[in-house]
Design a protein around this motif. Structure first.
Motif, PDB file in Angstrom:
ATOM      1  N   LYS A   1       0.833  -1.209   0.000  1.00 19.65           N
ATOM      2  CA  LYS A   1       0.000   0.000   0.000  1.00 19.65           C
ATOM      3  C   LYS A   1       0.868   1.259   0.000  1.00 19.65           C
ATOM      4  CE  LYS A   1      -4.022  -1.886   2.497  1.00 19.65           C
ATOM      5  NZ  LYS A   1      -4.853  -1.749   3.713  1.00 19.65           N
ATOM      6  N   VAL A   2       1.948   1.214   0.779  1.00 17.79           N
ATOM      7  CA  VAL A   2       2.838   2.368   0.862  1.00 17.79           C
ATOM      8  C   VAL A   2       3.650   2.501  -0.418  1.00 17.79           C
ATOM      9  CG1 VAL A   2       4.688   3.480   2.161  1.00 17.79           C
ATOM     10  CG2 VAL A   2       2.947   2.134   3.369  1.00 17.79           C
ATOM     11  N   LYS A   3       4.119   1.379  -0.932  1.00 19.35           N
ATOM     12  CA  LYS A   3       4.866   1.415  -2.194  1.00 19.35           C
ATOM     13  C   LYS A   3       4.003   1.989  -3.313  1.00 19.35           C
ATOM     14  CE  LYS A   3       8.007  -2.442  -1.195  1.00 19.35           C
ATOM     15  NZ  LYS A   3       8.498  -3.758  -1.655  1.00 19.35           N
ATOM     16  N   ASN A   4       2.720   1.678  -3.271  1.00 19.49           N
ATOM     17  CA  ASN A   4       1.802   2.210  -4.281  1.00 19.49           C
ATOM     18  C   ASN A   4       1.700   3.731  -4.197  1.00 19.49           C
ATOM     19  OD1 ASN A   4      -0.341   2.086  -6.330  1.00 19.49           O
ATOM     20  ND2 ASN A   4      -1.717   2.589  -4.645  1.00 19.49           N
ATOM     21  N   VAL A   5       1.747   4.266  -2.967  1.00 15.84           N
ATOM     22  CA  VAL A   5       1.706   5.718  -2.795  1.00 15.84           C
ATOM     23  C   VAL A   5       2.896   6.365  -3.496  1.00 15.84           C
ATOM     24  CG1 VAL A   5       1.872   7.599  -1.117  1.00 15.84           C
ATOM     25  CG2 VAL A   5       0.380   5.650  -0.655  1.00 15.84           C
ATOM     26  N   PHE A   6       4.079   5.834  -3.235  1.00 18.97           N
ATOM     27  CA  PHE A   6       5.270   6.382  -3.886  1.00 18.97           C
ATOM     28  C   PHE A   6       5.215   6.190  -5.402  1.00 18.97           C
ATOM     29  CE2 PHE A   6       7.207   6.047   0.406  1.00 18.97           C
ATOM     30  CZ  PHE A   6       7.720   7.334   0.496  1.00 18.97           C
ATOM     31  N   ASP A   7       4.615   5.090  -5.849  1.00 17.07           N
ATOM     32  CA  ASP A   7       4.500   4.846  -7.283  1.00 17.07           C
ATOM     33  C   ASP A   7       3.550   5.860  -7.923  1.00 17.07           C
ATOM     34  OD1 ASP A   7       5.281   3.194  -9.546  1.00 17.07           O
ATOM     35  OD2 ASP A   7       3.185   2.547  -9.592  1.00 17.07           O
ATOM     36  N   LEU A   8       2.459   6.167  -7.245  1.00 19.73           N
ATOM     37  CA  LEU A   8       1.537   7.193  -7.739  1.00 19.73           C
ATOM     38  C   LEU A   8       2.241   8.543  -7.839  1.00 19.73           C
ATOM     39  CD1 LEU A   8      -1.623   6.235  -5.642  1.00 19.73           C
ATOM     40  CD2 LEU A   8      -1.447   6.104  -8.131  1.00 19.73           C
ATOM     41  N   TRP A   9       3.030   8.839  -6.825  1.00 20.05           N
ATOM     42  CA  TRP A   9       3.764  10.104  -6.789  1.00 20.05           C
ATOM     43  C   TRP A   9       4.818  10.131  -7.903  1.00 20.05           C
ATOM     44  CZ3 TRP A   9       6.145  12.271  -1.602  1.00 20.05           C
ATOM     45  CH2 TRP A   9       6.352  13.649  -1.733  1.00 20.05           C
ATOM     46  N   ARG A  10       5.477   8.993  -8.105  1.00 22.26           N
ATOM     47  CA  ARG A  10       6.477   8.889  -9.165  1.00 22.26           C
ATOM     48  C   ARG A  10       5.872   9.234 -10.530  1.00 22.26           C
ATOM     49  NH1 ARG A  10       8.235   4.709 -12.521  1.00 22.26           N
ATOM     50  NH2 ARG A  10       6.715   3.297 -11.564  1.00 22.26           N
ATOM     51  N   GLY A  11       4.626   8.822 -10.734  1.00 18.39           N
ATOM     52  CA  GLY A  11       3.958   9.121 -11.993  1.00 18.39           C
ATOM     53  C   GLY A  11       3.668  10.599 -12.186  1.00 18.39           C
ATOM     54  N   LEU A  12       3.659  11.359 -11.081  1.00 17.39           N
ATOM     55  CA  LEU A  12       3.445  12.805 -11.169  1.00 17.39           C
ATOM     56  C   LEU A  12       4.742  13.592 -11.290  1.00 17.39           C
ATOM     57  CD1 LEU A  12       0.709  13.604  -8.458  1.00 17.39           C
ATOM     58  CD2 LEU A  12       0.447  13.741 -10.943  1.00 17.39           C
ATOM     59  N   MET A  13       5.861  12.966 -10.930  1.00 19.36           N
ATOM     60  CA  MET A  13       7.132  13.681 -10.861  1.00 19.36           C
ATOM     61  C   MET A  13       7.521  14.425 -12.152  1.00 19.36           C
ATOM     62  SD  MET A  13       8.714  14.050  -8.080  1.00 19.36           S
ATOM     63  CE  MET A  13       8.386  13.543  -6.394  1.00 19.36           C
ATOM     64  N   PRO A  14       7.234  13.870 -13.330  1.00 17.04           N
ATOM     65  CA  PRO A  14       7.598  14.613 -14.551  1.00 17.04           C
ATOM     66  C   PRO A  14       6.901  15.972 -14.658  1.00 17.04           C
ATOM     67  CG  PRO A  14       7.156  12.307 -15.066  1.00 17.04           C
ATOM     68  CD  PRO A  14       6.715  12.529 -13.657  1.00 17.04           C
ATOM     69  N   TYR A  15       5.841  16.172 -13.896  1.00 18.59           N
ATOM     70  CA  TYR A  15       5.064  17.411 -13.988  1.00 18.59           C
ATOM     71  C   TYR A  15       5.320  18.353 -12.809  1.00 18.59           C
ATOM     72  CZ  TYR A  15       2.898  14.105 -17.119  1.00 18.59           C
ATOM     73  OH  TYR A  15       2.704  13.143 -18.090  1.00 18.59           O
ATOM     74  N   HIS A  16       6.217  17.957 -11.903  1.00 17.93           N
ATOM     75  CA  HIS A  16       6.649  18.837 -10.819  1.00 17.93           C
ATOM     76  C   HIS A  16       7.783  19.727 -11.317  1.00 17.93           C
ATOM     77  CE1 HIS A  16       4.398  16.082  -8.289  1.00 17.93           C
ATOM     78  NE2 HIS A  16       4.653  16.807  -7.216  1.00 17.93           N
ATOM     79  N   GLN A  17       7.925  20.897 -10.685  1.00 19.75           N
ATOM     80  CA  GLN A  17       9.083  21.735 -10.978  1.00 19.75           C
ATOM     81  C   GLN A  17      10.365  20.961 -10.697  1.00 19.75           C
ATOM     82  OE1 GLN A  17       8.086  25.167  -8.485  1.00 19.75           O
ATOM     83  NE2 GLN A  17       8.454  26.497 -10.236  1.00 19.75           N
ATOM     84  N   LYS A  18      11.311  21.062 -11.581  1.00 18.49           N
ATOM     85  CA  LYS A  18      12.594  20.390 -11.399  1.00 18.49           C
ATOM     86  C   LYS A  18      13.421  21.123 -10.339  1.00 18.49           C
ATOM     87  CE  LYS A  18      11.682  17.497 -14.774  1.00 18.49           C
ATOM     88  NZ  LYS A  18      10.318  17.983 -15.067  1.00 18.49           N
ATOM     89  N   GLY A  19      14.314  20.395  -9.699  1.00 19.50           N
ATOM     90  CA  GLY A  19      15.197  21.002  -8.700  1.00 19.50           C
ATOM     91  C   GLY A  19      14.498  21.403  -7.431  1.00 19.50           C
ATOM     92  N   ALA A  20      13.490  20.633  -7.027  1.00 13.81           N
ATOM     93  CA  ALA A  20      12.676  20.999  -5.863  1.00 13.81           C
ATOM     94  C   ALA A  20      13.485  21.071  -4.575  1.00 13.81           C
ATOM     95  CB  ALA A  20      11.528  20.003  -5.694  1.00 13.81           C
ATOM     96  N   ASN A  21      14.505  20.220  -4.442  1.00 13.05           N
ATOM     97  CA  ASN A  21      15.268  20.209  -3.191  1.00 13.05           C
ATOM     98  C   ASN A  21      16.136  21.455  -3.009  1.00 13.05           C
ATOM     99  OD1 ASN A  21      14.240  17.753  -2.331  1.00 13.05           O
ATOM    100  ND2 ASN A  21      15.859  16.558  -3.307  1.00 13.05           N
ATOM    101  N   GLY A  22      16.246  22.256  -4.045  1.00 13.33           N
ATOM    102  CA  GLY A  22      16.986  23.509  -3.940  1.00 13.33           C
ATOM    103  C   GLY A  22      16.090  24.731  -3.968  1.00 13.33           C
ATOM    104  N   ARG A  23      14.772  24.520  -3.896  1.00 14.12           N
ATOM    105  CA  ARG A  23      13.808  25.618  -3.994  1.00 14.12           C
ATOM    106  C   ARG A  23      12.999  25.736  -2.706  1.00 14.12           C
ATOM    107  NH1 ARG A  23      11.375  23.778  -7.936  1.00 14.12           N
ATOM    108  NH2 ARG A  23      12.629  24.812  -9.532  1.00 14.12           N
ATOM    109  N   THR A  24      12.851  26.940  -2.186  1.00 13.66           N
ATOM    110  CA  THR A  24      12.036  27.156  -0.994  1.00 13.66           C
ATOM    111  C   THR A  24      10.554  27.138  -1.352  1.00 13.66           C
ATOM    112  OG1 THR A  24      11.953  29.574  -1.229  1.00 13.66           O
ATOM    113  CG2 THR A  24      13.843  28.632  -0.030  1.00 13.66           C
ATOM    114  N   TRP A  25       9.713  26.979  -0.339  1.00 19.85           N
ATOM    115  CA  TRP A  25       8.270  27.007  -0.594  1.00 19.85           C
ATOM    116  C   TRP A  25       7.840  28.391  -1.066  1.00 19.85           C
ATOM    117  CZ3 TRP A  25       5.077  30.449   1.774  1.00 19.85           C
ATOM    118  CH2 TRP A  25       5.490  30.996   3.000  1.00 19.85           C
ATOM    119  N   GLN A  26       8.545  29.441  -0.574  1.00 17.12           N
ATOM    120  CA  GLN A  26       8.200  30.794  -1.018  1.00 17.12           C
ATOM    121  C   GLN A  26       8.437  30.950  -2.515  1.00 17.12           C
ATOM    122  OE1 GLN A  26      10.128  30.078   1.669  1.00 17.12           O
ATOM    123  NE2 GLN A  26       9.827  31.550   3.332  1.00 17.12           N
ATOM    124  N   GLU A  27       9.555  30.405  -3.005  1.00 20.20           N
ATOM    125  CA  GLU A  27       9.876  30.502  -4.429  1.00 20.20           C
ATOM    126  C   GLU A  27       8.875  29.714  -5.268  1.00 20.20           C
ATOM    127  OE1 GLU A  27      14.725  31.051  -4.074  1.00 20.20           O
ATOM    128  OE2 GLU A  27      13.845  29.050  -4.052  1.00 20.20           O
TER     129      GLU A  27
END
Length: 427
Positions: free
Chosen positions: A232-258
């Motif tokens: 069930k948990v692996k499925n959550v990460f898999d669902l999220w993985r399918g969305l990753m191409p549509y997230h802003q790249k470089g998220a770990n270097g970006r603040t929530w304000q940005e």
């Protein structure tokens, strides 16, 4: 929770270390020390360092002074520095009353004997739901918190961007993903995303898990009672993985304000945030263009029943020598009038007392009220629903690792589970 915009800024990663159960000694910022004062003063430990909430709380405390013979001495500390030093603060010489959070974060300090019980006050409170009482209650069944306001998490967007491109609000996860793909083709970053501080992405995981597996499973997972290697948990990460191409790249270097600014600048189409976060980055002229929709349904068995809506409030320090005076102030803070004064100045939160007037609410606040009031379950956010040390020592790193390498879910979940067992066995 919105981080402070003042100069002395400490990350929420440090915040979590500061409140971690069994995490050991924490460096105490020198500015987080209780204020002194004469006997007719009630001392408040405040984390409301941002300009809007600081001014709003000042008006609330001024109103209390006018109706009582007490003076309120406010010790305001940078929002995240307050959390960084809270462990040592409470073990030292804390202020009489201080701002804090509902749920696990409150229960931890109650179990440590750092909080004064206020069950007697709760017998006279009016306008608080059973759900609010539950979130204000320790594991011993006694009440410790006066809840003050809450703010829901949802998917935020600009109405003008949706109108310009003919986008429709998605109700299901498939529709959400299809919309993200369409935004990508239209040249937008479909989902604004910044996780430099380590906590913003937790909200996305929470919603994916509650939508796919239900609120009960989510809370049980946060409580260490479920395995992170569960399919069930692996499925959550898999669902999220399918969305990753549509997230802003470089998220770990970006603040929530940005990330929120990119939404305001129409460079991104959507963002998973709490109500105060995008609101702080939108100009007054653009604020009416901001809107949100509930995180989409994944499994019809759970629908959109659960809403993430953290609750903030006030606690009375066990070490306070002004217990009577502290309780009198807390009794006032539990009234609709006290909440109304605050919310006239801060349009980014919602009153918890159902008798508080909503006449000053803007359209977004009114919509937020409907979202939460219609929820069947309310979560508090990952770093409030689980052990602080697990959130800080394991989940911040794990989620950031997932953002960088979303395809290695098996290794990720095994690592989380192994560390979870160690931390939850430490009691």
């Amino acid at each position: 929770m919105a981080p402070s915009s003042s100069g002395h800024r400490i990350s929420r990663r440090a915040l979590l270390r500061g409140t971690a159960a069994g995490a050991g000694a924490v460096a105490l910022p020198t500015l987080l020390t209780a204020c002194g004062g004469p006997g007719n003063e009630v001392k408040i430990g405040s984390n409301a360092s941002d300009a809007v909430p600081r001014k709003a709380f000042a008006e609330v405390f001024d109103a209390y002074e006018k109706k009582s013979d007490k003076k309120v001495k406010v010790n305001t500390v940078n929002h995240e520095a307050f959390q960084e030093g809270i462990n040592r603060y409470l073990k030292g010489t804390p202020d009489d009353v201080f701002m804090w959070f509902a749920g696990y974060r409150m229960q931890f300090f109650a179990e440590q004997g750092q909080l004064a019980e206020i069950s007697d006050l709760w017998k006279g409170f009016d306008g608080f739901s059973d759900a609010l009482k539950a979130q204000s209650t320790g594991k011993d069944g006694k009440q410790y918190l006066v809840p003050y306001y809450y703010y829901p998490w949802a998917v935020f967007y600009r109405k003008s961007v949706f109108a310009q491109h003919g986008y429709e609000v998605p109700k299901t996860f498939d529709e959400f993903r299809a919309l993200a793909k369409r935004m990508d083709k239209d040249g937008l970053d479909a989902i604004a995303f910044g996780d430099k501080d380590g906590w913003p992405a937790m909200g996305t995981f929470d919603y994916l898990n509650m939508r796919a597996n239900g609120y009960d499973f989510h809370i049980s997972l946060m409580g260490g009672k479920e395995s992170w290697t569960d399919p069930k948990v692996k499925n959550v990460f898999d669902l999220w993985r399918g969305l990753m191409p549509y997230h802003q790249k470089g998220a770990n270097g970006r603040t929530w304000q940005e990330a929120a600014q990119s939404l305001a600048q129409k460079k991104s189409g959507m963002a998973v945030f709490g109500l105060p976060h995008p609101g702080q980055q939108f100009s007054a002229a653009d604020r009416d263009d901001l809107d949100f929709f509930p995180f989409p349904e994944i499994d019809s068995a759970y629908g959109q029943d659960a809403v993430e809506a953290p609750i903030d409030g006030f606690l009375l320090a066990k070490k306070s020598k002004r217990q009577k005076e502290g309780k009198e102030l807390m009794k006032y803070l539990a009234t609709p009038a006290a909440e109304e004064i605050y919310l006239k100045r801060d349009p980014n939160n919602i009153a918890v007392n159902d008798k508080a007037s909503t006449s000053s609410y803007n359209a977004l606040q009114k919509k937020a009220v409907d979202l939460v009031s219609n929820a069947k379950q309310i979560s508090q956010f990952m770093d409030r629903d689980t052990r602080p040390d697990f959130a800080s020592q394991v989940m911040i790193r794990a989620i950031q690792q997932f953002i960088n390498k979303p395809n290695d879910i098996d290794t990720l979940t095994k690592d989380i589970e192994s560390q979870k067992k160690t931390i939850f066995a430490s009691d």
